[in-house]
Design a protein around this motif. Structure first.
Motif, PDB file in Angstrom:
ATOM      1  N   VAL A 122     -18.360  -9.443  -8.171  1.00  0.00           N
ATOM      2  CA  VAL A 122     -18.249  -8.027  -7.807  1.00  0.00           C
ATOM      3  C   VAL A 122     -19.628  -7.413  -7.586  1.00  0.00           C
ATOM      4  N   ALA A 123     -20.563  -7.713  -8.481  1.00  0.00           N
ATOM      5  CA  ALA A 123     -21.927  -7.211  -8.324  1.00  0.00           C
ATOM      6  C   ALA A 123     -22.569  -7.756  -7.054  1.00  0.00           C
ATOM      7  N   VAL A 124     -22.299  -9.022  -6.744  1.00  0.00           N
ATOM      8  CA  VAL A 124     -22.830  -9.621  -5.511  1.00  0.00           C
ATOM      9  C   VAL A 124     -22.258  -8.917  -4.289  1.00  0.00           C
ATOM     10  N   ASN A 174     -35.127  -5.464   0.657  1.00  0.00           N
ATOM     11  CA  ASN A 174     -35.619  -6.606  -0.111  1.00  0.00           C
ATOM     12  C   ASN A 174     -34.999  -6.632  -1.509  1.00  0.00           C
ATOM     13  N   PHE A 175     -34.916  -5.452  -2.137  1.00  0.00           N
ATOM     14  CA  PHE A 175     -34.325  -5.390  -3.477  1.00  0.00           C
ATOM     15  C   PHE A 175     -32.863  -5.784  -3.460  1.00  0.00           C
ATOM     16  N   TRP A 176     -32.071  -5.259  -2.535  1.00  0.00           N
ATOM     17  CA  TRP A 176     -30.643  -5.560  -2.523  1.00  0.00           C
ATOM     18  C   TRP A 176     -30.380  -7.016  -2.169  1.00  0.00           C
ATOM     19  N   PHE A 182     -29.631 -12.842  -7.324  1.00  0.00           N
ATOM     20  CA  PHE A 182     -29.724 -12.914  -8.782  1.00  0.00           C
ATOM     21  C   PHE A 182     -28.356 -12.891  -9.442  1.00  0.00           C
ATOM     22  N   HIS A 183     -27.468 -12.010  -8.982  1.00  0.00           N
ATOM     23  CA  HIS A 183     -26.137 -11.927  -9.583  1.00  0.00           C
ATOM     24  C   HIS A 183     -25.243 -13.081  -9.139  1.00  0.00           C
ATOM     25  N   SER A 184     -25.638 -13.767  -8.088  1.00  0.00           N
ATOM     26  CA  SER A 184     -24.926 -14.975  -7.701  1.00  0.00           C
ATOM     27  C   SER A 184     -25.234 -16.109  -8.674  1.00  0.00           C
ATOM     28  N   ARG A 185     -26.513 -16.204  -9.086  1.00  0.00           N
ATOM     29  CA  ARG A 185     -26.905 -17.233 -10.065  1.00  0.00           C
ATOM     30  C   ARG A 185     -28.132 -16.756 -10.805  1.00  0.00           C
ATOM     31  N   ASP A 186     -27.972 -16.556 -12.094  1.00  0.00           N
ATOM     32  CA  ASP A 186     -29.039 -16.035 -12.946  1.00  0.00           C
ATOM     33  C   ASP A 186     -29.875 -17.188 -13.497  1.00  0.00           C
ATOM     34  N   VAL A 187     -31.007 -17.452 -12.840  1.00  0.00           N
ATOM     35  CA  VAL A 187     -31.993 -18.398 -13.358  1.00  0.00           C
ATOM     36  C   VAL A 187     -33.331 -17.660 -13.409  1.00  0.00           C
ATOM     37  N   GLU A 188     -34.338 -18.298 -13.976  1.00  0.00           N
ATOM     38  CA  GLU A 188     -35.619 -17.613 -14.190  1.00  0.00           C
ATOM     39  C   GLU A 188     -36.230 -17.118 -12.884  1.00  0.00           C
ATOM     40  N   LEU A 189     -36.195 -17.921 -11.830  1.00  0.00           N
ATOM     41  CA  LEU A 189     -36.801 -17.521 -10.563  1.00  0.00           C
ATOM     42  C   LEU A 189     -36.098 -16.316  -9.964  1.00  0.00           C
ATOM     43  N   VAL A 305     -15.826  -6.562 -13.623  1.00  0.00           N
ATOM     44  CA  VAL A 305     -16.485  -5.274 -13.372  1.00  0.00           C
ATOM     45  C   VAL A 305     -17.095  -4.745 -14.662  1.00  0.00           C
ATOM     46  N   ASP A 306     -18.430  -4.640 -14.683  1.00  0.00           N
ATOM     47  CA  ASP A 306     -19.131  -4.042 -15.819  1.00  0.00           C
ATOM     48  C   ASP A 306     -19.929  -2.836 -15.335  1.00  0.00           C
ATOM     49  N   SER A 307     -20.748  -2.271 -16.213  1.00  0.00           N
ATOM     50  CA  SER A 307     -21.524  -1.084 -15.866  1.00  0.00           C
ATOM     51  C   SER A 307     -22.506  -1.363 -14.736  1.00  0.00           C
ATOM     52  N   ASN A 308     -23.053  -2.564 -14.715  1.00  0.00           N
ATOM     53  CA  ASN A 308     -24.013  -2.907 -13.664  1.00  0.00           C
ATOM     54  C   ASN A 308     -23.335  -2.953 -12.295  1.00  0.00           C
ATOM     55  N   ALA A 309     -22.112  -3.493 -12.247  1.00  0.00           N
ATOM     56  CA  ALA A 309     -21.368  -3.539 -10.986  1.00  0.00           C
ATOM     57  C   ALA A 309     -21.038  -2.128 -10.503  1.00  0.00           C
ATOM     58  N   LEU A 310     -20.670  -1.245 -11.433  1.00  0.00           N
ATOM     59  CA  LEU A 310     -20.385   0.146 -11.058  1.00  0.00           C
ATOM     60  C   LEU A 310     -21.633   0.851 -10.561  1.00  0.00           C
ATOM     61  N   TRP A 311     -22.789   0.532 -11.167  1.00  0.00           N
ATOM     62  CA  TRP A 311     -24.051   1.093 -10.699  1.00  0.00           C
ATOM     63  C   TRP A 311     -24.332   0.663  -9.262  1.00  0.00           C
ATOM     64  N   HIS A 312     -24.037  -0.600  -8.953  1.00  0.00           N
ATOM     65  CA  HIS A 312     -24.196  -1.078  -7.590  1.00  0.00           C
ATOM     66  C   HIS A 312     -23.257  -0.330  -6.642  1.00  0.00           C
ATOM     67  N   ALA A 313     -22.055  -0.037  -7.118  1.00  0.00           N
ATOM     68  CA  ALA A 313     -21.084   0.668  -6.279  1.00  0.00           C
ATOM     69  C   ALA A 313     -21.540   2.099  -5.991  1.00  0.00           C
ATOM     70  N   ILE A 314     -22.051   2.790  -7.009  1.00  0.00           N
ATOM     71  CA  ILE A 314     -22.518   4.169  -6.826  1.00  0.00           C
ATOM     72  C   ILE A 314     -23.707   4.224  -5.869  1.00  0.00           C
ATOM     73  N   SER A 315     -24.495   3.160  -5.848  1.00  0.00           N
ATOM     74  CA  SER A 315     -25.670   3.134  -4.972  1.00  0.00           C
ATOM     75  C   SER A 315     -25.296   3.190  -3.498  1.00  0.00           C
ATOM     76  N   ILE A 316     -24.088   2.793  -3.139  1.00  0.00           N
ATOM     77  CA  ILE A 316     -23.673   2.782  -1.731  1.00  0.00           C
ATOM     78  C   ILE A 316     -23.585   4.202  -1.165  1.00  0.00           C
ATOM     79  N   PRO A 317     -22.810   5.127  -1.776  1.00  0.00           N
ATOM     80  CA  PRO A 317     -22.811   6.495  -1.240  1.00  0.00           C
ATOM     81  C   PRO A 317     -24.157   7.197  -1.404  1.00  0.00           C
TER      82      PRO A 317
END
Length: 342
Positions: A122-124, A174-176, A182-189, A305-317
């Protein structure tokens, strides 16, 4: 005796600090037992992994390497240990849910349901959508300036913040992009790239807020404002990448700069006579809501769906509102400059 007290206090504090990096799920005996068994046998319950069958020297036991790990998962670094952690976590959470227990964190992360190898689908999805909306907003802004509004004799735009908003668009996209990775696969890089791009965007947004709110147009004033903030952001990024990847510190830095720019925009919207100031108010209110979501950490609903995913959703509007204001600001500024020249 005087030396023992500070030594005991130091040991106690070091224990408390080190315990902060552990999660409740890590110490769960059933989870630990499943993990140990999986890493030895290559099976978590009834689910077995071909790429877990390695000898003590790290070489595959049965067949060539391409049979040990699926190619579509290899680029995401879903190795034996990662798969064991995931399936043991999911199995343990199913047991806890049957007993009416709430979800807990494992290795610092909430238990998410993977979809086709994607760690937080969802975050992705929201990150990818934010990237698309950001690109659309920037493209619309570019077309407005270069094809709809009049240009100077040297073909440059009348709007004096054109270059600044172009840089903002590049940093935002670049950030998005790295957020989706990152949300697809959380590794150090991917974590370092996500954190670094986020700090760069938030820091530059603060610079842009100061320059626009105080209507700074000459290069000397802009350099005086930007130089110390760029130096701070650069130092912080170097710290994260080459010294310590400190999530808590990074969150505090981003929150401080984010709230600072929201405060600047809010004050500016309260004192300006700009006809589109109501869009700035919407952006500020939405930004505060997004900050609250980042601070309120809750387990993912149904594993998605967690708080981070909702934050991503709010960023759209919020992105749509932002670029809508920028276009209005460009039109107003161009119109005012043309009136002065005529």
């Amino acid at each position: 005796m005087d030396l023992r007290r500070p030594i005991l206090l130091l040991l106690t504090l070091s224990f408390l600090v080190s315990s902060l990096h552990a999660s409740e799920g890590d110490a769960d005996p059933i989870y630990k037992s499943c993990l140990d068994e999986c890493e030895e046998s290559g099976c978590a319950g009834k689910i077995c992994f071909q790429h877990c069958k390695f000898s003590s020297d790290g070489k595959p036991i049965d067949g060539p390497w391409y049979l040990q790990e699926p190619l579509y998962q290899k680029w995401k670094q879903w190795d034996c240990r990662a798969d064991c952690r995931y399936h043991c976590m999911i199995a343990r959470e199913e047991q806890r849910e049957k007993h009416g227990d709430k979800p807990i964190k494992y290795h610092g992360k909430w238990p998410f349901q993977r979809v086709y190898g994607i760690q937080e689908p969802v975050a992705v999805a929201f990150s990818a959508l934010s990237l698309a909306v950001q690109f659309h907003g920037w493209l619309s802004f570019f077309i407005l300036l270069n094809y709809r509004l009049p240009l100077r004799p040297d073909k440059s735009t009348y709007y004096e913040y054109t270059g600044l908003w172009h840089v903002y668009a590049v940093l935002a996209m670049n950030f998005w992009f790295w957020s989706a990775i990152f949300h697809s696969r959380d590794v150090e890089l991917t974590e370092k790239l996500d954190y670094s791009s986020a700090v760069a965007l938030v820091g530059y947004s603060l610079i842009l807020a100061i320059l626009r709110a105080f209507n700074l147009r000459d290069e000397a004033s802009r350099v005086m404002v930007a130089a110390p903030l760029i130096a701070f952001v650069t130092t912080h990024i170097l710290y994260l990448n080459f010294y310590e990847l400190d999530y808590s510190l990074n969150m505090k830095v981003c929150m401080a700069m984010g709230l600072a720019q929201l405060l600047i925009w809010g004050v500016w919207a309260g004192v300006t006579c700009h006809p589109s100031r109501w869009k700035v108010w919407l952006f500020v209110v939405g930004g505060i809501l997004a900050v609250l979501l980042r601070l309120y950490d809750f387990p993912p609903f149904k594993g998605f769906v967690d708080s981070n995913a909702l934050w991503h959703a709010i960023s759209i509007p919020l992105t749509c509102i932002c670029w809508s204001f920028v276009e209005d600001d460009a039109e107003l500024s161009t119109s005012n400059l043309l009136k002065k020249t005529n």
